[in-house]
Design an enzyme around this catalytic site. Structure first.
Site, mmCIF file in Angstrom:
data_model
loop_
_atom_site.group_PDB
_atom_site.id
_atom_site.type_symbol
_atom_site.label_atom_id
_atom_site.label_comp_id
_atom_site.label_asym_id
_atom_site.label_seq_id
_atom_site.Cartn_x
_atom_site.Cartn_y
_atom_site.Cartn_z
ATOM 1 N N ASP A 43 20.989 61.206 -47.897
ATOM 2 C CA ASP A 43 21.713 60.707 -46.731
ATOM 3 C C ASP A 43 20.978 59.524 -46.128
ATOM 4 O O ASP A 43 19.778 59.598 -45.839
ATOM 5 C CB ASP A 43 21.845 61.809 -45.675
ATOM 6 C CG ASP A 43 22.484 61.289 -44.399
ATOM 7 O OD1 ASP A 43 23.701 61.073 -44.390
ATOM 8 O OD2 ASP A 43 21.742 61.071 -43.414
ATOM 9 N N TYR A 48 19.863 52.924 -40.324
ATOM 10 C CA TYR A 48 18.499 53.340 -40.649
ATOM 11 C C TYR A 48 17.693 52.183 -41.233
ATOM 12 O O TYR A 48 16.476 52.272 -41.336
ATOM 13 C CB TYR A 48 18.502 54.498 -41.649
ATOM 14 C CG TYR A 48 19.207 55.752 -41.182
ATOM 15 C CD1 TYR A 48 19.661 55.890 -39.858
ATOM 16 C CD2 TYR A 48 19.447 56.797 -42.055
ATOM 17 C CE1 TYR A 48 20.316 57.037 -39.447
ATOM 18 C CE2 TYR A 48 20.086 57.947 -41.652
ATOM 19 C CZ TYR A 48 20.532 58.067 -40.351
ATOM 20 O OH TYR A 48 21.184 59.209 -39.963
ATOM 21 N N LYS A 73 26.491 55.667 -43.921
ATOM 22 C CA LYS A 73 27.368 55.586 -42.750
ATOM 23 C C LYS A 73 27.527 54.146 -42.303
ATOM 24 O O LYS A 73 26.559 53.379 -42.311
ATOM 25 C CB LYS A 73 26.773 56.399 -41.588
ATOM 26 C CG LYS A 73 26.324 57.798 -41.960
ATOM 27 C CD LYS A 73 25.604 58.465 -40.800
ATOM 28 C CE LYS A 73 24.767 59.630 -41.258
ATOM 29 N NZ LYS A 73 23.573 59.246 -42.030
ATOM 30 N N HIS A 103 29.755 56.287 -38.370
ATOM 31 C CA HIS A 103 28.512 56.817 -37.807
ATOM 32 C C HIS A 103 28.653 57.293 -36.362
ATOM 33 O O HIS A 103 28.093 58.324 -35.976
ATOM 34 C CB HIS A 103 27.420 55.752 -37.889
ATOM 35 C CG HIS A 103 26.034 56.302 -37.802
ATOM 36 N ND1 HIS A 103 24.944 55.654 -38.326
ATOM 37 C CD2 HIS A 103 25.557 57.445 -37.249
ATOM 38 C CE1 HIS A 103 23.848 56.382 -38.096
ATOM 39 N NE2 HIS A 103 24.195 57.463 -37.443
ATOM 40 N N LEU A 182 16.851 71.818 -37.973
ATOM 41 C CA LEU A 182 15.744 72.636 -37.482
ATOM 42 C C LEU A 182 15.532 72.462 -35.984
ATOM 43 O O LEU A 182 14.475 72.787 -35.448
ATOM 44 C CB LEU A 182 14.458 72.288 -38.246
ATOM 45 C CG LEU A 182 14.529 72.520 -39.759
ATOM 46 C CD1 LEU A 182 13.271 71.999 -40.447
ATOM 47 C CD2 LEU A 182 14.732 73.996 -40.073
ATOM 48 N N ILE A 222 20.532 68.380 -44.234
ATOM 49 C CA ILE A 222 19.832 67.178 -44.692
ATOM 50 C C ILE A 222 18.549 66.986 -43.882
ATOM 51 O O ILE A 222 18.379 65.978 -43.202
ATOM 52 C CB ILE A 222 20.726 65.926 -44.593
ATOM 53 C CG1 ILE A 222 21.476 65.893 -43.240
ATOM 54 C CG2 ILE A 222 21.692 65.843 -45.760
ATOM 55 C CD1 ILE A 222 22.159 64.570 -42.963
ATOM 56 N N SER A 225 12.025 64.251 -44.112
ATOM 57 C CA SER A 225 10.571 64.391 -44.104
ATOM 58 C C SER A 225 9.963 63.287 -44.960
ATOM 59 O O SER A 225 10.594 62.792 -45.891
ATOM 60 C CB SER A 225 10.158 65.757 -44.655
ATOM 61 O OG SER A 225 8.743 65.870 -44.672
ATOM 62 N N ASN A 234 11.567 72.356 -48.290
ATOM 63 C CA ASN A 234 12.905 72.300 -47.712
ATOM 64 C C ASN A 234 14.015 72.458 -48.750
ATOM 65 O O ASN A 234 15.181 72.590 -48.390
ATOM 66 C CB ASN A 234 13.102 70.983 -46.961
ATOM 67 C CG ASN A 234 12.334 70.926 -45.658
ATOM 68 O OD1 ASN A 234 11.870 71.946 -45.155
ATOM 69 N ND2 ASN A 234 12.182 69.735 -45.108
#
Length: 281
Positions: A43, A48, A73, A103, A182, A222, A225, A234
């Site tokens: 992703d 980003y 996105k 997005h 998380l 998703i 890290s 993960n």
């Protein structure tokens, strides 16, 4: 690996790696590490500013393009640009995108959705969807769409399980995908005694218990890290299952607590912001 079949028949992995807040170098290293240990869902996003790095990692992995499920996105300031999808493909150095999302529900997102529909019809995108949309905004899209959104990416975790939203999406055949799976690293959530107890029972970390809960609840995850050990952990989610009773115990922890809350001012700012996509490495 476990998969979900989207409303147009496309199969999507239920666990992948996110690249939010990763620099190009970090994104390239993380995606390559993820692909090497079995991940097949990646992703990213225009905003980003690491799409080129993601594309490089895919090439470096040696995997065939069709083995990787690539998701990105469109950012609001690009919704009215006719070549926004083409430019995204070029940055990623790929002929097609597996899942393309709007997005943010900011700016002229209807124009952005029409761009995605056109790309879908042209075979440049295998599925389209939305990110951070409310039920009312999703309904607005559903009322005029030609291609139905397949996925909604939004904040979901044990403290914000979005049960009513998921019921609405299920009726429409839309799958939910969790960012902040998380809980934005909230120690109070991750270190909750329930997850510690289940971790001891199954020989897993608290984070792995939470991610396994997501998958069994039907949420695509998703987690992001840049730590190779965390990336590996993960994805180590498919050799155990939580019981119905344990799933119910986790369901009971819902606090309807979000860490990200959008405001009209924020959406206006998103529409004005132009990510420096042409300056990325």
């Amino acid at each position: 690996m476990e998969y979900v079949t989207l409303n147009n028949g496309v199969k999507m992995p239920m666990a992948g790696i996110g690249t939010f807040l990763l620099s190009p170098d970090e994104a390239e290293a993380s995606v390559l590490a993820a692909l090497e240990c079995g991940y097949r869902l990646i992703d990213t996003a225009n905003a980003y500013v690491n799409e080129k790095a993601v594309g490089r990692a895919m090439k470096r992995s040696g995997l065939k393009r069709e083995e990787i499920f690539l998701e990105t996105k469109l950012w609001p300031s690009f919704y009215e640009q006719d070549d926004a999808v083409e430019k995204t493909l070029k940055r990623l150095d790929t002929d097609y995108i597996d899942l393309l999302l709007i997005h943010q529900p900011a700016g002229n997102y209807m124009a952005g959705y029409r761009l995605m529909e056109q790309a879908y019809r042209e075979g440049k995108v295998r599925a389209i969807g939305l990110s951070n949309f409310t039920p009312a905004q999703i309904r607005e899209i559903l009322d005029v769409r030609e291609v139905k959104p397949a996925v909604l990416q939004t904040e979901v975790h044990p403290y914000s399980q979005e049960k009513e939203l998921k019921e609405f999406l299920a009726k429409e055949g839309i799958v939910i995908q969790a960012w902040y799976p998380l809980g934005h690293g909230d120690k109070a959530l991750i270190e909750k005694p329930l997850f510690t107890e289940l971790g001891k029972k199954y020989g897993k970390s608290n984070a792995q218990i939470i991610l396994r809960w997501h998958i069994q609840a039907g949420n695509i995850v998703i987690p992001g890290s840049k730590n190779p050990d965390h990336i590996k952990d993960n994805f180590d989610l498919f050799d155990f299952s939580l019981t119905e009773e344990e799933m119910a115990e986790i369901a009971a922890t819902d606090q309807k607590k979000r860490y990200y809350v959008s405001t009209p001012q924020m959406l206006n700012a998103y529409a004005e912001m132009v990510p420096p996509v042409d300056e990325q490495k």
